[in-house]
Design a protein around this motif. Structure first.
Motif, mmCIF file in Angstrom:
data_model
loop_
_atom_site.group_PDB
_atom_site.id
_atom_site.type_symbol
_atom_site.label_atom_id
_atom_site.label_comp_id
_atom_site.label_asym_id
_atom_site.label_seq_id
_atom_site.Cartn_x
_atom_site.Cartn_y
_atom_site.Cartn_z
ATOM 1 N N PHE A 12 0.824 -1.197 0.000
ATOM 2 C CA PHE A 12 0.000 0.000 0.000
ATOM 3 C C PHE A 12 0.859 1.248 0.000
ATOM 4 O O PHE A 12 1.944 1.270 0.575
ATOM 5 N N TYR A 13 0.343 2.291 -0.646
ATOM 6 C CA TYR A 13 1.024 3.575 -0.730
ATOM 7 C C TYR A 13 0.072 4.648 -0.212
ATOM 8 O O TYR A 13 -1.135 4.578 -0.444
ATOM 9 N N SER A 14 0.622 5.647 0.442
ATOM 10 C CA SER A 14 -0.201 6.736 0.970
ATOM 11 C C SER A 14 -0.573 7.679 -0.171
ATOM 12 O O SER A 14 0.045 7.681 -1.237
ATOM 13 N N ILE A 15 -1.581 8.516 0.095
ATOM 14 C CA ILE A 15 -1.992 9.486 -0.907
ATOM 15 C C ILE A 15 -0.844 10.448 -1.216
ATOM 16 O O ILE A 15 -0.654 10.864 -2.353
ATOM 17 N N GLY A 16 -0.045 10.768 -0.204
ATOM 18 C CA GLY A 16 1.100 11.656 -0.406
ATOM 19 C C GLY A 16 2.141 11.044 -1.334
ATOM 20 O O GLY A 16 2.712 11.733 -2.189
ATOM 21 N N GLY A 44 -8.138 3.158 5.572
ATOM 22 C CA GLY A 44 -7.799 2.550 6.846
ATOM 23 C C GLY A 44 -8.773 2.970 7.931
ATOM 24 O O GLY A 44 -9.750 3.681 7.693
ATOM 25 N N ALA A 45 -8.495 2.526 9.144
ATOM 26 C CA ALA A 45 -9.370 2.790 10.286
ATOM 27 C C ALA A 45 -9.609 4.288 10.498
ATOM 28 O O ALA A 45 -10.699 4.703 10.864
ATOM 29 N N ARG A 46 -8.604 5.087 10.258
ATOM 30 C CA ARG A 46 -8.727 6.537 10.455
ATOM 31 C C ARG A 46 -9.128 7.260 9.175
ATOM 32 O O ARG A 46 -9.050 8.478 9.097
ATOM 33 N N GLY A 47 -9.489 6.516 8.151
ATOM 34 C CA GLY A 47 -9.888 7.128 6.886
ATOM 35 C C GLY A 47 -8.727 7.461 5.975
ATOM 36 O O GLY A 47 -8.917 8.125 4.959
ATOM 37 N N THR A 48 -7.523 7.014 6.336
ATOM 38 C CA THR A 48 -6.373 7.283 5.471
ATOM 39 C C THR A 48 -6.429 6.366 4.254
ATOM 40 O O THR A 48 -6.723 5.180 4.359
ATOM 41 N N ARG A 49 -6.160 6.949 3.110
ATOM 42 C CA ARG A 49 -6.222 6.197 1.863
ATOM 43 C C ARG A 49 -5.006 5.304 1.714
ATOM 44 O O ARG A 49 -3.893 5.724 2.006
ATOM 45 N N GLN A 50 -5.256 4.099 1.208
ATOM 46 C CA GLN A 50 -4.190 3.133 0.963
ATOM 47 C C GLN A 50 -4.299 2.678 -0.489
ATOM 48 O O GLN A 50 -5.194 1.922 -0.847
ATOM 49 N N TYR A 51 -3.383 3.174 -1.307
ATOM 50 C CA TYR A 51 -3.401 2.864 -2.735
ATOM 51 C C TYR A 51 -2.622 1.588 -3.015
ATOM 52 O O TYR A 51 -1.494 1.428 -2.547
#
Length: 115
Positions: A12-16, A44-51
């Protein structure tokens, strides 16, 4: 000695990270998520995007259509909807040609420096 993680093994990669790879900002990627149903990174659990790599491929195609070819969002969306495979193949060819052009430019400069 610290372990270095091979980016190819990363799941997985972050949106950044994705934004940086394409030279765009996070806001544009979020906008594209709303406009292109094919782009659905996991959250993810906190709404962070995982590409995933597949999500990044979709971003690459959208980037090519909108930023490189200059299509409007609605036209790019229709192409993705009706001919995604063809669009992906053309995008791949364009990326390969760009890489070849870059290599040739480097070779030309190196040859010019030799003369």
């Amino acid at each position: 000695m610290a372990l270095s993680i091979d980016k190819e093994l990363k799941l997985f990669y972050s949106i950044g990270e994705v934004a940086e790879k394409f030279g765009v900002n996070d806001t544009l990627l979020r906008f594209w998520e709303k406009e292109f149903p094919q782009l659905k990174p996991k959250k993810g659990a906190r709404g962070t995007r995982q590409y995933t790599k597949e999500d990044i491929e979709v971003v690459r195609v959208i980037y090519n259509l909108v930023k490189v070819r200059g299509l409007r969002i609605d036209a790019a969306r229709e192409l993705m909807k009706h001919n995604r495979e063809g669009v992906e193949q053309k995008t791949e060819v364009v990326d390969r040609l760009r890489a070849i052009r870059q290599e040739l430019t480097v070779l030309k400069k190196a040859l010019g420096d030799m003369v």
